[in-house]
Design an enzyme around this catalytic site. Sequence first.
Site, PDB file in Angstrom:
ATOM      1  N   THR A  73     -39.506  -4.022  17.401  1.00  0.00           N
ATOM      2  CA  THR A  73     -40.276  -4.199  18.643  1.00  0.00           C
ATOM      3  C   THR A  73     -39.410  -3.739  19.817  1.00  0.00           C
ATOM      4  O   THR A  73     -39.856  -2.970  20.673  1.00  0.00           O
ATOM      5  CB  THR A  73     -40.699  -5.673  18.803  1.00  0.00           C
ATOM      6  OG1 THR A  73     -41.541  -6.015  17.697  1.00  0.00           O
ATOM      7  CG2 THR A  73     -41.461  -5.896  20.098  1.00  0.00           C
ATOM      8  N   HIS A 199     -35.788  -6.447   8.332  1.00  0.00           N
ATOM      9  CA  HIS A 199     -36.492  -7.441   7.510  1.00  0.00           C
ATOM     10  C   HIS A 199     -37.626  -6.865   6.668  1.00  0.00           C
ATOM     11  O   HIS A 199     -38.195  -7.564   5.839  1.00  0.00           O
ATOM     12  CB  HIS A 199     -36.963  -8.629   8.367  1.00  0.00           C
ATOM     13  CG  HIS A 199     -38.148  -8.389   9.243  1.00  0.00           C
ATOM     14  ND1 HIS A 199     -39.407  -8.823   8.907  1.00  0.00           N
ATOM     15  CD2 HIS A 199     -38.258  -7.798  10.447  1.00  0.00           C
ATOM     16  CE1 HIS A 199     -40.247  -8.506   9.901  1.00  0.00           C
ATOM     17  NE2 HIS A 199     -39.570  -7.890  10.833  1.00  0.00           N
ATOM     18  N   CYS A 322     -56.023 -11.987  11.955  1.00  0.00           N
ATOM     19  CA  CYS A 322     -54.790 -12.769  11.880  1.00  0.00           C
ATOM     20  C   CYS A 322     -54.087 -13.033  13.195  1.00  0.00           C
ATOM     21  O   CYS A 322     -53.768 -14.166  13.511  1.00  0.00           O
ATOM     22  CB  CYS A 322     -53.825 -12.118  10.899  1.00  0.00           C
ATOM     23  SG  CYS A 322     -53.524 -10.394  11.221  1.00  0.00           S
TER      24      CYS A 322
HETATM   25  C1  LIG Z   1     -44.999  -0.438  11.981  1.00  0.00           C
HETATM   26  C2  LIG Z   1     -44.277  -1.579  12.616  1.00  0.00           C
HETATM   27  N1  LIG Z   1     -43.673  -1.401  13.791  1.00  0.00           N
HETATM   28  C3  LIG Z   1     -42.998  -2.392  14.398  1.00  0.00           C
HETATM   29  C4  LIG Z   1     -42.901  -3.642  13.824  1.00  0.00           C
HETATM   30  C5  LIG Z   1     -42.136  -4.723  14.540  1.00  0.00           C
HETATM   31  O1  LIG Z   1     -40.888  -4.892  13.947  1.00  0.00           O
HETATM   32  P1  LIG Z   1     -39.967  -6.186  14.248  1.00  0.00           P
HETATM   33  O2  LIG Z   1     -40.561  -7.302  13.463  1.00  0.00           O
HETATM   34  O3  LIG Z   1     -38.611  -5.786  13.765  1.00  0.00           O
HETATM   35  O4  LIG Z   1     -39.979  -6.403  15.719  1.00  0.00           O
HETATM   36  C6  LIG Z   1     -43.527  -3.882  12.598  1.00  0.00           C
HETATM   37  C7  LIG Z   1     -43.495  -5.235  11.979  1.00  0.00           C
HETATM   38  O5  LIG Z   1     -44.509  -5.768  11.604  1.00  0.00           O
HETATM   39  C8  LIG Z   1     -44.226  -2.822  11.973  1.00  0.00           C
HETATM   40  O6  LIG Z   1     -44.840  -2.986  10.792  1.00  0.00           O
END
Ligand SMILES: Cc1ncc(COP(=O)(O)O)c(C=O)c1O
Length: 388
Positions: A73, A199, A322
């Site tokens: 993110t 993760h 969700c």
């Molecule tokens: C395609 C995609 N981008 C970004 C993210 C966000 O990642 P993070 O959980 O490391 O902030 C996710 C997580 O669900 C994702 O699947």
Amino acid sequence: MDRVIYLDHSATTPVAPEVLEAMAPYHREHYGNASSLHVYGRKARSAMEESRGAIAERLGVRAEEIVFTSGATEANNLALVGAAYSSAERRHLVTTAIEHHAVLHTARWLEKLGYSVTFVSPDSSGRVDPQAIGEAVQDDTFLVSVMAGNNELGTTQPIEEIGGLCRERGVLFHTDAVQAFGKVPLAMDSVDLLSASAHKLHGPKGVGLLFVRSGVRLTPLFHGGGHEGGRRSGTENVPGIVGLAKATKISFSEQDESAPRLRALRERLIEGVTRVPGSRLNGHRENSLPHIANFSFEAIEGESLVLKLDEEGIAVSTGSACSSPDLEPSHVLVAIGVPPAMVHGSLRVSTGRETTSEDIERFLEILPRAVESLRAYSPFRVGESDVH
Ligand SMILES: Cc1ncc(COP(=O)(O)O)c(C=O)c1O
């Protein structure tokens, strides 16, 4: 807790024992701040720089091109907002309608700040046409951001082609590779910026990276001690970074074996699930990540199905509602034109390192019964697709 079959690896993954083991000393003994001059600090810094080097080597890029972040993110925000703030006179962004919210909502935020954004729509399988991206690019476009593989559908994008045309047009290209990283080969030569998160590959939560090609200017989002070459201030999460490096090493080295194995499980899933009356596959059958499959069922509420399967010891997810309190269906399913009668009844199944074919068979045994029993209470009937 009785054994639950975990089929939600695109949400997150269990941390691999080797990763935990690699991280533990940096919590226990080598807990120094990587900026400290004493032995504790030096130990932490050398572990962090070794991790950076190891990840860069796997990706075939330079160590200084890796910026550690708190996850994808943040990496996506840094890519989009950092590029926007660095490009004084260019004020237009191109992205797609099916990005993760970490890109989509950041793009919307930039709109509020006065930037303009073009959201390119995919086809009905979730594929984005490179030509449509090319047509969206304007003289004042500062960045194109297209995800490598979709987190809900699994559909992959023609990253090389899109990257090639961005380069021709002199526009920076970012890809959110969170779901593709460690699963399929990455076209690193075609991208200027790439986000990943530990993760999703059996690493710890709260750590990720942004690849920033040398020469690309990004205005930092966080200001402080000037960490990460001034691109991301904040005391580095050394144990997390060590974990990310270990998880990357394992995922990349097993990719050639795991991708065909997961692809075969996905094929079996598609074959089995689409036998359920009133079901369909959402997304592209071939142009897909190996570990994600998305389905819709008529006359079913996705959340009810997830809860029903949870009772039966199966953990999956839905794109139906969700994350939204207002029960809005997934923007991804809407963007690919899933029929109204099916958009609320979606199920995402995502496999991982510990998923076995027995797990898939068990799921395929339970699913039709779960669907059947929910439909018994539904006011809608299969085939009455105009009812929603
Ligand atoms: C395609 C995609 N981008 C970004 C993210 C966000 O990642 P993070 O959980 O490391 O902030 C996710 C997580 O669900 C994702 O699947």
